[in-house]
Design a protein around this motif. Sequence first.
Motif, PDB file in Angstrom:
ATOM      1  N   MET A   1      58.511  99.340 129.514  1.00 13.52           N
ATOM      2  CA  MET A   1      58.317 100.452 128.555  1.00 13.52           C
ATOM      3  C   MET A   1      59.231 100.248 127.337  1.00 13.52           C
ATOM      4  N   LEU A   2      58.694 100.544 126.170  1.00  9.71           N
ATOM      5  CA  LEU A   2      59.500 100.363 124.947  1.00  9.71           C
ATOM      6  C   LEU A   2      60.100 101.705 124.511  1.00  9.71           C
ATOM      7  N   ILE A   4      62.604 103.663 121.540  1.00  9.45           N
ATOM      8  CA  ILE A   4      63.284 103.638 120.236  1.00  9.45           C
ATOM      9  C   ILE A   4      64.661 104.264 120.474  1.00  9.45           C
ATOM     10  N   ALA A  17      58.463 104.982 123.089  1.00 16.93           N
ATOM     11  CA  ALA A  17      57.735 104.617 121.877  1.00 16.93           C
ATOM     12  C   ALA A  17      56.346 105.192 121.827  1.00 16.93           C
ATOM     13  N   ARG A  18      55.753 105.339 123.030  1.00 16.57           N
ATOM     14  CA  ARG A  18      54.383 105.839 123.047  1.00 16.57           C
ATOM     15  C   ARG A  18      54.316 107.273 122.558  1.00 16.57           C
ATOM     16  N   ILE A  20      55.865 108.436 120.086  1.00 18.94           N
ATOM     17  CA  ILE A  20      56.169 108.507 118.635  1.00 18.94           C
ATOM     18  C   ILE A  20      54.924 108.231 117.806  1.00 18.94           C
ATOM     19  N   ILE A  21      54.681 109.051 116.833  1.00 21.23           N
ATOM     20  CA  ILE A  21      53.545 108.856 115.932  1.00 21.23           C
ATOM     21  C   ILE A  21      53.958 107.872 114.832  1.00 21.23           C
ATOM     22  N   GLU A  22      55.106 108.143 114.207  1.00 22.97           N
ATOM     23  CA  GLU A  22      55.579 107.251 113.133  1.00 22.97           C
ATOM     24  C   GLU A  22      57.045 107.563 112.847  1.00 22.97           C
ATOM     25  N   ILE A  23      57.734 106.557 112.377  1.00 26.25           N
ATOM     26  CA  ILE A  23      59.096 106.812 111.888  1.00 26.25           C
ATOM     27  C   ILE A  23      59.050 106.739 110.358  1.00 26.25           C
ATOM     28  N   THR A  97      64.940  98.937 118.946  1.00 25.19           N
ATOM     29  CA  THR A  97      64.025  99.213 120.082  1.00 25.19           C
ATOM     30  C   THR A  97      64.634  98.545 121.323  1.00 25.19           C
TER      31      THR A  97
ATOM     32  N   LEU B 579      62.410  99.578 109.058  1.00 30.92           N
ATOM     33  CA  LEU B 579      61.550 100.726 109.352  1.00 30.92           C
ATOM     34  C   LEU B 579      60.128 100.282 109.701  1.00 30.92           C
ATOM     35  N   LEU B 582      59.978  98.745 113.035  1.00 32.28           N
ATOM     36  CA  LEU B 582      60.046  99.757 114.092  1.00 32.28           C
ATOM     37  C   LEU B 582      58.674 100.351 114.360  1.00 32.28           C
ATOM     38  N   ASN B 583      58.051 100.778 113.230  1.00 27.87           N
ATOM     39  CA  ASN B 583      56.715 101.382 113.362  1.00 27.87           C
ATOM     40  C   ASN B 583      55.731 100.380 113.950  1.00 27.87           C
ATOM     41  N   ILE B 586      56.181 100.248 117.603  1.00 29.36           N
ATOM     42  CA  ILE B 586      55.603 101.430 118.238  1.00 29.36           C
ATOM     43  C   ILE B 586      54.094 101.250 118.389  1.00 29.36           C
ATOM     44  N   GLU B 589      53.237  98.791 121.062  1.00 31.44           N
ATOM     45  CA  GLU B 589      53.416  99.387 122.391  1.00 31.44           C
ATOM     46  C   GLU B 589      52.219 100.232 122.754  1.00 31.44           C
ATOM     47  N   LYS B 590      51.766 101.006 121.757  1.00 33.14           N
ATOM     48  CA  LYS B 590      50.625 101.882 121.989  1.00 33.14           C
ATOM     49  C   LYS B 590      49.386 101.052 122.313  1.00 33.14           C
ATOM     50  N   ARG B 606      62.412  92.484 112.454  1.00 32.77           N
ATOM     51  CA  ARG B 606      63.562  93.381 112.481  1.00 32.77           C
ATOM     52  C   ARG B 606      64.857  92.586 112.488  1.00 32.77           C
TER      53      ARG B 606
END
Lengths: 154, 733
Positions: A1-2, A4, A17-18, A20-23, A97, B579, B582-583, B586, B589-590, B606
Amino acid sequence: MLFITFQVAGNRYALEARRIIEIVPRAALRPVVGAPGAIAGLLNYRGQCVPVVDLCQLLGGETCNRLLSSRLILTACRPRSGCERIIALLAERVTETIARDEAHFAQAGLLAGTAQRHGLLAAEGAGFIQRIQPETLLAGELESLLVGATEPGA
Amino acid sequence: MKVALKHKIIGITVLAAVLPIAVLSGLLLLQERTLTNTLTDDAKANARQEASQVSQLVYRMCELCNQTSEQRLKGHLEAATAEFHRLGPVSFSTNRITWNARNQNTTTQAIPVSLPVMMIGNKPVTLNREFETESPVVDIVTKFTGGLCTIFQRMNPEGDMLRVATTVPNADGKRGIETYLPRRLADGQENPVLACALRGQTYTGRANALGQWHAACYQPIWDSEAKKEVVGLLCVGFNLDEMSNRLRETIRNIRVGKSGYVYVLYGSGEQRGQYVVAKDRTSDGTNIWESKDASGNYLVQTAVFKALLTTNGVPDFERYLWQNKDETAPRMKIVGLTYFAPWDWVIGAGIYEDDYRTMLVKLQAAVGRLLLTGPIGGGIALVLVLVLALVLAQAAVRPITKVIEVTQIIADGNLAQAGTALEGMKMKLNGRGADEPAQLFAAVSLMTQRLGSLVGQVQRSCVSLVSTATEIAAASRQQETTVSEFGASTHEVTAAVKEISATSQELAKTMDDVKHAATATETFADSGRAGLGGMEASMRQLADATAAISGRLAIINEKANNINSMVTTITKVADQTNLLSLNASIEAEKAGEYGLGFAVVAREIRRLADQTAVASLEIEQTVREMQSSVNAGVMEMDKFSGEVAQGVKSANEISAQMGRIIEQVKVLLPRFDTVNDGMRSQAEGARQISEAMSQLSAGARDASESLKQFKSATEQLKESARTLQQETSRFKV
């Protein structure tokens, strides 16, 4: 699992991470008059009005430093009642991460109520890293304020 | 030729009597013509002068009268204006009056004119011929000033002015209204009074009012404050004839010389050549413009033209023959002419030439008589003098002959006998008083006595003289010894002075050396100053260089700032990249299994971003260190620059001090010269003393020589005294 990772009041935390929509970088926020100190203001995220919760204020009692790495983590919050809604979490050093198993995080076995609220701990390097869940973090009047205010009919 | 004393006395006396008479007569004969000419010229000049003065005097009188009348007029005008303004502004009512207007300069028929009534304030100016009834303004002005006052109303656009209220009387003794001043005069000329007044100016001068001349002042009356149109005139004045009558009588009574007088004519216009003041009152007003002399010259015209050319009472002259009515023949006269322009008066002051000719004739007769009586008187005086001279000469010569005899006895040395002879004569002369022969006797008698006592004294003196001469000889011997001693002392002094002279010269040389040293000092100081100047220039260059380095350092600082901003930019980019990765992680991962590769890429990105951030941090740190070094450098440079400036200032001060040293040495140099000169003159003086001492030494020798001669002279003196003793013994006292 990832996960942040980020830092609040000198302590490291992690968020799945799952979830999270966006940073996004910290942008200009609209302050909300009369709201508790933890509500930093409102963010215009792609046309949506998103409340911003200052984690430094919530967990450490101090306002977040205005650094480049102080960023907004947009996450979908699913309260126990009502519908899902996007909130932004403001934290410091949102740059790394880590990939860990779910089992890596465990109960601290101390002060159960507090752990419930702040999530599971894991040893990481010389210190600890704590995994947080937005729903538990925002339980209580803050949750009803954030969710109930926008969906009074629900 | 031998001439006796008696004849000489007679000759001198006669010559003394005759010579002055002869010389005077001759001079009179020679000077008679010159004298007459001088007197004639003098008399002419006097006549001319008198004519000139009288003419000028009359001119000044007229000027004074004119000034007085002008001032009087000014007062009248002020009074009239004040009264006019007191009543209020001028307006015209709707009522009209018909006036029988008559031109004041002609005898033509009156013409009826209908005019609106002039209002001064609320007082109307109506038709009023009687002095008993009051007219506005004019009556008050006349009452208070004694002059005349008139108000005119404009009759027509041409500007003819009608008298509507006045205190000027007409021939019937009524108010002289209903007469008007025409704009155009009979000869077509413009009336100067109206020409001036219609332009809105005040006219002052001589003016004709109802046939009489007045000194008058005309002031325009305006329709309103805006002064658009002249609707009338306010006039003040006084009769000039009254004043001029008095003046004319004064002028008529002036006499120039014995029978000369002053006349006044008008100089221009129609009245040209008309008498204002004639010799007798009945002729006043007669015109003599056409008068001619025997040869047909228009002499009055010539005189008037000459007068018109004079200015400010400085007279010109005219000489002509003039026949007075009450005289049988014309007489030549000189006239001083002036022209008093304000009244057009030609003033002539004439003096008749025969007035001063009479005086000349009398003078010439007196000179003639003097010439005639001179020689006759001389002859008579000559005879008288001759007789007198004979008697006097006889009386004068006799006693002198006696005296000669006595003198001869004295010459023989027999003083005692001479004394007896003189005693006898003295008895005879006692009755004659103290005339010259008696005085001569007294003198000879006195002389004989004195001679007697003198010879006695001389004889006694001779004895003492011989003894004195012997004493002198002894003294001179002693003096001789003293002089030789003096010679020796002089030699010693000379030697001492020579030594002084040598020392002085040496000292002068030393002074020269000192002067050279001072000059050298000045030169060194000069070069020292020049060196300092060079140093100062170098200092300035150093200061400039320092400023340049400071400038460079500032540029480096600026560049460092630029680098800083670049580093910031890089840091921002690194942050963005972080940034983004990072995104990306994410999202990978999704995506689950599908996103695994992409996740690796995102991680790598990164890592790069992190490295970039670290590198930029290092750069930033380096730049900061560099900047602090540069700042320290700038401070050091500033400090150095201050020290350099201090150095320049010190160099300047030293240079100024050097300048002062040079200045002082320069001042000192001429003093050395002075001292040197003094030394030289001292040496010169010593040399001169030395010379003088040599001369003194020679003098001593000479003195010694002289003493020897003196000694021999004393011997001779002794000898002579002895001889004298023998000679005087001849006289029997």
